[in-house]
Design an enzyme around this catalytic site. Structure first.
Site, short mmCIF file in Angstrom:
data_model
loop_
_atom_site.label_atom_id
_atom_site.label_comp_id
_atom_site.label_asym_id
_atom_site.label_seq_id
_atom_site.Cartn_x
_atom_site.Cartn_y
_atom_site.Cartn_z
CB SER A 73 -0.89 -0.11 0.96
OG SER A 73 -1.61 1.09 0.60
CG ASP A 106 6.86 25.31 0.45
OD1 ASP A 106 5.74 24.78 1.10
OD2 ASP A 106 7.40 25.37 1.33
CG HIS A 124 -5.00 -2.03 -0.04
ND1 HIS A 124 -4.88 -1.76 -1.20
CD2 HIS A 124 -5.23 -1.60 1.08
CE1 HIS A 124 -3.79 -0.79 -0.67
NE2 HIS A 124 -3.63 -0.91 0.70
#
Length: 509
Positions: A208, A431, A484
């Site tokens: 993951s 940023d 998953h």
């Protein structure tokens, strides 16, 4: 040996070691600097600060071997820079913890190293109780390193209590910005150079979010990698903020999982509507949780984070709802949600013990752009579909949400309330440094094998396949046999399949 970390660009340089005191900085004025002690290649500008870091006991300590059934383990602690950037000596250091695991009797054998990167962000590595699952299979051939990524487990953990030491939201954000995949990879390289004999490259297994970190590793430090295994971990690699694309795709899969859940347990449509109506009608729009937080209709929906995407999640969710109401023991007593359910609700979530997940989740999709509460923005695009109160009043299924973090959670979840201002600052932050280099991935030479789960609710299949097309030489195993949590649910089979693909023993496409 004294290892050198060099920041900057514009001129090639070959540097590895200098006999300098730990933490001392050198100011290089020459355009080109070389040494014959190593063939590693870095880049720097004119007048670049270089920090020398020793391999002394102060930076790496290890414990004695101990055991659990069929496994031997040894603990390692590394003092790493909080901020690896040039001239950041004043930022201090943090501890990163790693657990070495081998089969009993193989403690002194020369084995190749495998680094495991856990999912998250913000979750610690597994704590082995015995030889089982993928770890048992991996230890047949490897010396496994279970890394607690910075901020988790025993790696200077960032908990609700430890983060409270930060006296302002601005300082907290300045601290948290160092806890993304780019610095996790730098930690891994720091550890490899000190732990692996002759600093040889190692294999990385990323689950993951750990897979996201592994792709960052492929982008910026491929020389440290012998091979890479990914399980449900191919990230979006576009520039800017890809969170909008991620959540737009993931909401579609979340809708599909909701439909499957209510088809399995149609009686829960009425149960969940009753809960939502009750929460909406009580004073304050919700009921108090044992921790001091508030359970509201929107809060109830986040049960889908764990309930819809993992094997066994449907059943766990259904059985929770079986005990949602207190029995009426005294005639005329008010209908109340049971303490059992409220406690189970909080136990289901990890925010109390892992605020890092909520604070940093959307930032994992940001490179030079802000997330601006992306999940909340995309949720609004679905109009009334995810409006719990409206759905309950209309007696239609109340849809749960998935792997998303919303701004109101920092009001309703007690452990997150103190971090509300920091969460908004993080959502506005623009940023963020790059996490991937597509050009490097396009010319990748490290063998990579990836398990891509067709019905993955957390890492969208189409986005994963798009990313795979940008990683040269990647070998894909596409399957709907697992969700998953395939590495947890079918670890030996998943690990063997991926290793077999790398070794040419299994077909791939």
């Amino acid at each position: 040996m004294w290892h050198i970390i060099i920041e900057g660009r514009d001129a090639d340089v070959t540097v590895m070691c200098l006999p300098l005191p730990a933490h001392q900085y050198l100011l290089l004025s020459a355009l080109r600097f070389t040494t014959t002690t190593t063939s590693s290649r870095f880049h720097f500008r004119r007048r670049t600060w270089i920090r020398a870091m020793s391999s002394s006991a102060e930076q790496h300590t290890s414990g004695d071997w101990y055991s659990v059934p069929d496994l031997s383990l040894r603990d390692h602690r590394f003092a790493v820079p909080l901020d690896y950037s040039a001239g950041a000596g004043d930022a201090g250091s943090i501890t990163v913890f790693a657990r070495e695991v081998v089969q009993v009797g193989k403690e002194e054998q020369l084995l190749p190293y495998l680094l495991y990167l856990q999912g998250g962000p913000g979750f610690e590595s597994p704590r082995p109780a015995e030889a089982s699952g993928w770890l048992k299979k991996a230890c047949e051939e490897y010396r496994v390193i279970l890394l607690d990524q910075r901020g988790t487990g025993l790696s200077t953990p960032l908990t609700a209590s430890s983060l409270s030491q930060m006296k302002s939201a601005v300082k907290l954000v300045e601290y948290l910005k160092h806890f993304r995949a780019d610095n996790i990879v730098k930690d891994a390289e720091f550890i490899r150079l000190r732990l692996v004999p002759d600093a040889r490259p190692w294999t990385v297994l990323g689950q993951s979010y750990g897979g996201f970190c592994a792709v960052t590793y492929l982008s910026f430090a491929p020389e440290g990698l012998k091979s890479v295994l990914l399980t449900g971990g191919l990230p979006p690699i576009g520039k800017g903020c890809t969170a909008n694309n991620v959540y737009r795709a993931c909401f579609e899969q979340v809708i599909h999982q909701n439909e499957k859940y209510y088809k399995r347990f149609p009686q829960d449509i009425k149960v969940v509507c009753e809960i939502v109506n009750h929460l909406a009608e009580v004073e304050g729009g919700g009921v108090s949780l044992p921790s001091g937080g508030m359970l509201t209709p929107k809060g109830l929906q986040i049960l889908g984070l764990a309930g819809l995407g993992f094997r066994g999640g449907f059943e766990r969710l259904h059985y929770m709802f079986e005990r949602v109401w207190d029995p009426i023991l005294v005639q005329g007593a008010q209908k109340r949600i049971s303490y059992y359910f409220l406690k189970a609700f909080e136990s289901w979530l990890d925010f109390d013990s892992n605020p890092l997940y909520a604070l940093m989740h959307e930032s994992i999709y940001c490179q030079g752009a802000s997330s601006q509460w992306s999940a909340n923005t995309i949720r609004d695009e679905y109009d009334s579909l995810f409006d719990p109160t409206k759905a309950a009043k209309e007696n239609r299924p109340v849809y749960f949400t998935g792997e998303m973090v919303f701004p109101w959670m920092f009001d309703e979840i007690h452990a997150l309330r103190n971090f509300k201002e920091a969460a908004h600052l993080l959502a506005d932050k623009e940023d963020w440094p790059p996490l991937y280099d597509v050009n490097v991935l396009n010319s990748n030479q490290v063998p990579v094998a990836a398990a891509v789960y067709f019905e993955d609710m957390y890492v969208n299949f189409n986005i994963a396949m798009e990313t795979a097309s940008q990683i040269a030489g990647i070998r894909l195993w596409v399957t709907n046999e697992y969700m998953h949590s395939g590495l947890r649910d079918g670890g030996p089979q998943v690990f063997e399949q991926l290793m077999g693909m790398l070794q040419g023993k299994k077909p791939w496409f």
